[in-house]
Design an enzyme around this catalytic site. Structure first.
Site, short mmCIF file in Angstrom:
data_model
loop_
_atom_site.label_atom_id
_atom_site.label_comp_id
_atom_site.label_asym_id
_atom_site.label_seq_id
_atom_site.Cartn_x
_atom_site.Cartn_y
_atom_site.Cartn_z
N LYS A 125 -1.45 9.02 11.29
CA LYS A 125 -1.92 8.64 9.94
C LYS A 125 -1.55 7.20 9.67
O LYS A 125 -0.42 6.78 9.94
CB LYS A 125 -1.20 9.57 8.93
CG LYS A 125 -1.57 9.33 7.49
CD LYS A 125 -2.78 10.15 7.07
CE LYS A 125 -3.38 9.71 5.77
NZ LYS A 125 -4.24 8.52 5.89
N LYS A 153 7.84 6.30 8.19
CA LYS A 153 7.57 6.69 6.79
C LYS A 153 7.28 8.19 6.72
O LYS A 153 7.75 8.88 5.81
CB LYS A 153 6.31 5.98 6.26
CG LYS A 153 6.50 4.54 5.91
CD LYS A 153 5.21 3.97 5.28
CE LYS A 153 5.06 2.53 5.67
NZ LYS A 153 3.94 1.86 5.01
N LYS A 210 -2.01 2.86 12.89
CA LYS A 210 -2.45 1.72 12.08
C LYS A 210 -3.65 1.08 12.76
O LYS A 210 -3.77 1.12 13.99
CB LYS A 210 -1.31 0.69 11.96
CG LYS A 210 -1.55 -0.38 10.92
CD LYS A 210 -1.57 0.18 9.51
CE LYS A 210 -0.47 -0.29 8.66
NZ LYS A 210 -0.19 0.36 7.44
N THR A 229 1.22 3.76 -4.24
CA THR A 229 2.25 2.90 -3.64
C THR A 229 3.08 2.25 -4.74
O THR A 229 4.31 2.21 -4.66
CB THR A 229 1.59 1.84 -2.72
OG1 THR A 229 0.68 2.51 -1.86
CG2 THR A 229 2.63 1.11 -1.89
N ASN A 257 -3.36 -4.78 -4.89
CA ASN A 257 -3.29 -3.41 -5.42
C ASN A 257 -1.85 -3.05 -5.82
O ASN A 257 -1.59 -2.63 -6.94
CB ASN A 257 -3.84 -2.46 -4.34
CG ASN A 257 -3.78 -1.02 -4.78
OD1 ASN A 257 -2.71 -0.43 -4.83
ND2 ASN A 257 -4.91 -0.43 -5.11
N SER A 309 -1.65 10.07 0.18
CA SER A 309 -2.72 10.28 1.17
C SER A 309 -2.61 11.68 1.77
O SER A 309 -3.61 12.36 2.00
CB SER A 309 -2.61 9.25 2.30
OG SER A 309 -3.32 8.09 2.00
N1 GLU Z 1 -1.56 1.52 4.33
C1 GLU Z 1 -0.60 2.31 3.64
C2 GLU Z 1 0.77 2.16 4.29
O1 GLU Z 1 1.04 1.18 4.94
C3 GLU Z 1 -1.04 3.76 3.45
C4 GLU Z 1 -1.29 4.54 4.69
C5 GLU Z 1 -1.95 5.89 4.43
O2 GLU Z 1 -2.17 6.21 3.29
O3 GLU Z 1 -2.22 6.58 5.42
O4 GLU Z 1 1.64 2.96 4.09
#
Ligand code: GLU
Length: 425
Positions: free
Chosen positions: A79, A103, A115, A199, A230, A357
């Site tokens: 993810k 995370k 990513k 976030t 954002n 998410s």
């Molecule tokens: N891009 C965000 C992060 O760096 C969210 C990633 C997601 O929601 O999968 O945590």
């Protein structure tokens, strides 16, 4: 056009992958994990580089380079977001996928990290070109992504519209509706209440936890936020709403600072889709100068490598809350520790995005949708537990919060990889 001051695009010379690996090693050594475990986790298990040809508005074809990194899938599908930025590199995307694993580990989400990134400058592209690029990227990576394989989301300079184009392309390729392929979608396509603000809400909760820990009322905090995209803009609004003073903000062009506090509602009403506001003020300062202004809490909410060995000595804050991914280099964190400045790590502080998410993905899989209040309650409950785990781990191993967060994040991944028989822990 405003004069270009020191731009946020100037990041430190530190390689984020080496930074990730060196803190990972430190955490894994503390836990006495085997070298084979480190060998598996120091880089993504899967990494794809793609070329995306796009017919530009001028009739010529431009070929863009994109990446998708999947760090580890022992705990579930991978993810993580997709960024559109001119400074995207393969190593940065690899490091970011590792941070996503951490995370998810910290917050006990049933995912590994991933990513994606495309080297491009969306500020110079039309909507039609962005749509073609988004669709081309999905076609290029479609073999390795999917609702139970790897689930993308927004990141730097991508948004719900881009997620909608990507979902539409995926649905056409697969010939069925699959909302759980991607998160951060518009509500009408199966997005979650509270995802866009998640976030920033997570960063706000982080500030509340710190305020309780340090017995420092949040409304007395003077905060500087680097980045008005954002994350930075919603955070400024929430802080303003609860009476905290936002005394400085910056965008990609420069910063603005006012000791008595900035007029946040005015700035929010004027910001464009890239978060540009510094051009509204004639006395704007550079990003570099803004970071060095005196404040209680500094929130870097832009891109990586912003606080580094070159500027860390000049910081005058009491606490750094990392809302961006990798904004503080390892060297800088050590120096801040010596100066008794607390750094609340990105892999915890900005994890609200991936937590919601996950909620979005659950809702898509069940076809049953939650209220914003329920989303917020569940987000706060997860982050409250994760924060106390990190604090407990930091005290137990006598390490800073960054290393403690890595320890918390890596445990589940090593356990799952070992029990699957991939490695000895
Ligand atoms: N891009 C965000 C992060 O760096 C969210 C990633 C997601 O929601 O999968 O945590």
């Amino acid at each position: 056009m405003p004069i270009l001051k020191k731009s946020l695009d100037v990041s430190s010379s530190e390689n984020p992958l080496i930074e990730f690996q060196s803190i990972l090693k430190e955490a894994m050594d503390i836990l006495n994990y085997s070298n084979e475990a480190f060998e598996l986790l120091k880089e993504p298990i899967r990494f794809l580089e793609v070329k995306i040809p796009v017919r530009m508005d001028n009739g010529k074809t431009e070929v863009f380079v994109g990446y998708r990194a999947q760090h580890n899938d022992s705990t579930g599908p991978t993810k993580g977001g997709i960024r559109f930025h001119p400074n995207v590199t393969a190593d940065e995307v690899k490091a970011l996928s590792g941070w996503m694993s951490l995370k998810c580990g910290i917050n006990r989400l049933p995912y590994g990290g991933a990513k994606g990134g495309i080297i491009c400058d969306p500020r110079k592209m039309s909507n039609r070109e962005l749509e073609q690029l988004s669709r081309g990227y999905v076609r290029a990576i479609s073999q390795i992504v999917g609702p139970t394989k790897d689930i993308p989301a927004p990141d730097v300079y991508t948004n719900s519209q881009i997620m909608a184009w990507m979902l539409d392309e995926y649905d056409h390729l697969r010939e069925f509706d699959s909302p759980s392929f991607i998160t951060g979608k518009p509500l009408v396509l199966g997005g979650s209440q509270g995802r866009e603000t998640a976030t920033s809400k997570g960063v706000l909760y982080t500030l509340q936890f710190i305020s309780d820990l340090k017995k420092m009322p949040i409304k007395d905090m003077r905060v500087i936020i680097q980045g008005f995209g954002n994350v930075g803009s919603y955070l400024a609004q929430y802080l303003h709403d609860i009476g905290a003073k936002v005394i400085g903000i910056s965008d990609v062009l420069g910063g603005i600072y006012k000791e008595e506090g900035l007029d946040i509602p005015y700035l929010l009403s004027k910001r464009d889709s890239f978060g540009i506001v510094s051009n509204l003020y004639s006395n704007s300062i550079s990003n570099e100068e803004l970071l060095e202004k005196e404040c209680d809490v500094l929130v870097p909410a832009a891109i990586g490598g912003q606080i580094n060995k070159h500027n860390v000595h000049r910081l005058k804050c009491k606490i750094v809350v990392e809302a961006a991914n990798g904004p503080t280099t390892k060297d800088a964190i050590k120096i801040l520790k010596d100066k008794d400045i607390m750094v609340v790590p990105d892999i915890f502080a900005n994890s609200g995005g991936v937590i919601v998410s996950y909620f979005e993905w659950c809702q898509n899989n069940h076809g049953h949708y939650w209220t914003e209040q329920l989303v917020d309650e569940r987000l706060k409950a997860i982050m409250t537990d994760s924060f106390s785990n990190i604090i407990r781990t930091a005290e137990f191993y006598k390490v800073d919060m960054k290393v403690a967060a890595y320890i918390e994040g890596i445990r589940r991944i090593v356990e799952a990889s070992a029990i699957r028989g991939w490695i000895r822990s």
